[in-house]
Write an enzyme that holds these catalytic residues in place. Structure first.
Site, PDB file in Angstrom:
ATOM      1  CB  ALA A 253      -1.044  -0.053   1.031  1.00  0.00           C
ATOM      2  CG  ASP A 383      -2.282  -6.127   8.232  1.00  0.00           C
ATOM      3  OD1 ASP A 383      -2.736  -5.438   8.895  1.00  0.00           O
ATOM      4  OD2 ASP A 383      -2.097  -5.973   6.964  1.00  0.00           O
TER       5      ASP A 383
END
Length: 498
Positions: A253, A383
């Site tokens: 990202a 995550d």
């Protein structure tokens, strides 16, 4: 089994040091107070030795692991609130009680971008929590909504917002009471019922109003993390100079490493030549440099909102972002170093960076490249999504919004497709993978899941360390890095069944 005098000695074991080493040494703890002891000082003060001796057979006695970015586990999603406070707390307890089997003794529940009205309620529920037989919830990590549309990953596009009123926008979204001054929450202790929960905020510094808020957020003791961003090198560096302390899931990202503009990733190799010049350029930051990075055609925003959040890891993103052409000022007349091996000082401290070491989010070569550039800043994270559960069998499982995943080992695929949606790797496996991927020692890998995240959060005197006075949060590992038992505050809370 408890010790009559409350003292326990672990012997015949290897202890990780704060520099990544492993030393053969005994460790004393006080199980009643739940702290690590200085053995010599304790012996001379109390004139007694531990009544309980535990021979670890040459295995490793490590500080408990710390996961500073985890979205859920054991079928509970931290970002989903159905209006029932007790059900939400029960989900938190389930995660805290079970995750100790992976060696994690402290974690930061992470919420991704939400509908605005939910933030104050969820963040109140995510205040620090500690129970005798479970991992400690250190507070919360808010990822979004001040992130870049082009790098949103699985974040709902309709809920992304700019910080047009700068710090006030952060207070309005998260709740002003959740962003109190550092002394108001740090002094309350790690798991006090009245302690505030703010620990980490992930935001994109190029988004309107975010850069102007970084310095004050950092002053309050909040770890500002750069993530879900298309910041150029100049913008990313300026954010660090203002107090940004962390990079969220490195490589994911964000723009990929490019030789003309290494962007956020390039902070790991920040050049001393540019650091002082950059400081000058950041003071007269052109507003157009920020605004030009965040213009997204409204038609794209509408289309994304209709599509809804992606059924994938929140860190994945397929949007290609072109490199920016750097404009560097000439810099002459500076003294050059004459001492071999002495690297010129930077005018700022490089940020810590998170890595998801599952072999899916980042290639082993990329993991090794990052660690080679800046080993002291590396932090391992999972995550993880709610489907994380080491006991969960391969097959089809529910996710959210009617979508389902196919679990195949550590990999997750969207049902009916070959589209990779993420992983269910545990933090202990990340440690083992990291040692294999980088070639570093197991002690160095352990440091990236213990001391480094604790230091990033500013709790290295209590967590992620074996120094006297620290919490006796411990994990016993065999020499291959497999978890054998986990201890929280001096008490064994999980043991592997043989």
């Amino acid at each position: 089994m408890t010790s009559p005098n409350g003292l326990i000695c672990f012997t015949n074991c290897l202890l990780p040091t704060e520099d990544g080493g492993l030393v053969q040494k005994d460790l004393w703890i006080d199980e009643r107070r739940g702290v690590v002891l200085d053995s010599q000082k304790t012996f001379f003060q109390r004139k007694e030795r531990p009544d309980r001796i535990i021979d670890l057979g040459g295995n490793i006695l490590s500080p408990g692991f710390i996961d500073i970015q985890i979205n859920g586990a054991y079928n509970f999603d931290f970002s989903v609130y159905d209006g029932d406070d007790e059900a939400y707390r029960a989900g938190l307890r389930r995660v805290a009680e079970n995750i100790v089997e992976t060696g994690v003794t402290s974690l930061l529940p992470t919420i991704i971008t939400q509908e605005r009205s939910l933030y104050p309620k969820i963040l109140q529920l995510l205040r620090p929590y500690s129970a005798p037989n479970s991992a400690t919830l250190l507070g919360w990590h808010a990822e979004g909504p001040f992130i870049q549309f082009a790098k949103r990953g699985a974040h709902a596009p309709q809920f992304l917002v700019p910080a047009k009123e700068e710090l006030k926008s952060f207070e309005d979204v998260y709740g002003k009471e959740n962003l109190a001054d550092a002394e108001d929450w740090l002094m309350a202790g790690d798991a006090s019922s009245d302690a505030l929960g703010v620990r980490v905020i992930t935001a994109a510094p190029e988004v309107d109003g975010v850069m102007a808020s970084v310095e004050e957020l950092a002053r309050r003791g909040i770890v500002f993390s750069i993530g879900h961003s298309i910041a150029t090198t100049d913008i990313a560096t300026a954010a660090v100079q203002r107090g940004a302390r962390l990079i969220t899931h490195l490589f994911n990202a964000m723009p990929q490493l490019h030789h003309r503009d290494p962007s956020i990733i390039g902070l790991l190799g920040a050049s001393p030549h540019l650091s002082s010049a950059q400081a000058q350029s950041s003071r007269d930051f052109p507003g157009t440099a920020l605004s030009s990075l965040q213009r997204v055609p409204s038609v794209l925003k509408r289309a994304a909102a209709q599509e809804g959040p992606k059924a994938t890891s929140e860190a994945f993103d397929d949007v290609q972002t072109p490199p920016q052409t750097p404009v560097l000022r000439a810099q002459e007349g500076l003294e050059l170093g004459l001492q071999k091996g002495k690297v010129a000082d930077l005018s700022f401290e490089r940020p810590f960076y998170e890595l998801i070491v599952d072999g899916i989010h980042s290639h082993p070569n990329s993991v090794r490249l990052a660690y080679s550039a800046y080993p002291d800043g590396c932090i391992l994270i999972t995550d993880a999504m709610k489907i994380l559960d080491p006991k969960l069998k391969d097959g089809v499982h529910e996710w959210r919004d009617g979508k389902r995943f196919v679990k195949d080992g550590d990999k997750l695929y969207l049902e009916g497709t070959d589209t990779l949606a993420g992983s269910v790797v545990t933090l202990d496996k990340c440690v083992r993978n990291f040692s294999r991927f980088t070639g570093c020692s197991l002690g160095e890998a352990i440091k990236c899941a213990t001391f480094n995240p604790a230091k990033c959060l500013g709790v290295e005197h209590r967590k992620g360390t074996l120094r006297p006075g620290a919490d006796a949060d411990l994990v016993v590992l065999d020499r291959r890095g497999k978890v054998l038992s986990t201890w929280v505050k001096g008490r064994e809370v999980w043991r592997r069944e043989h």
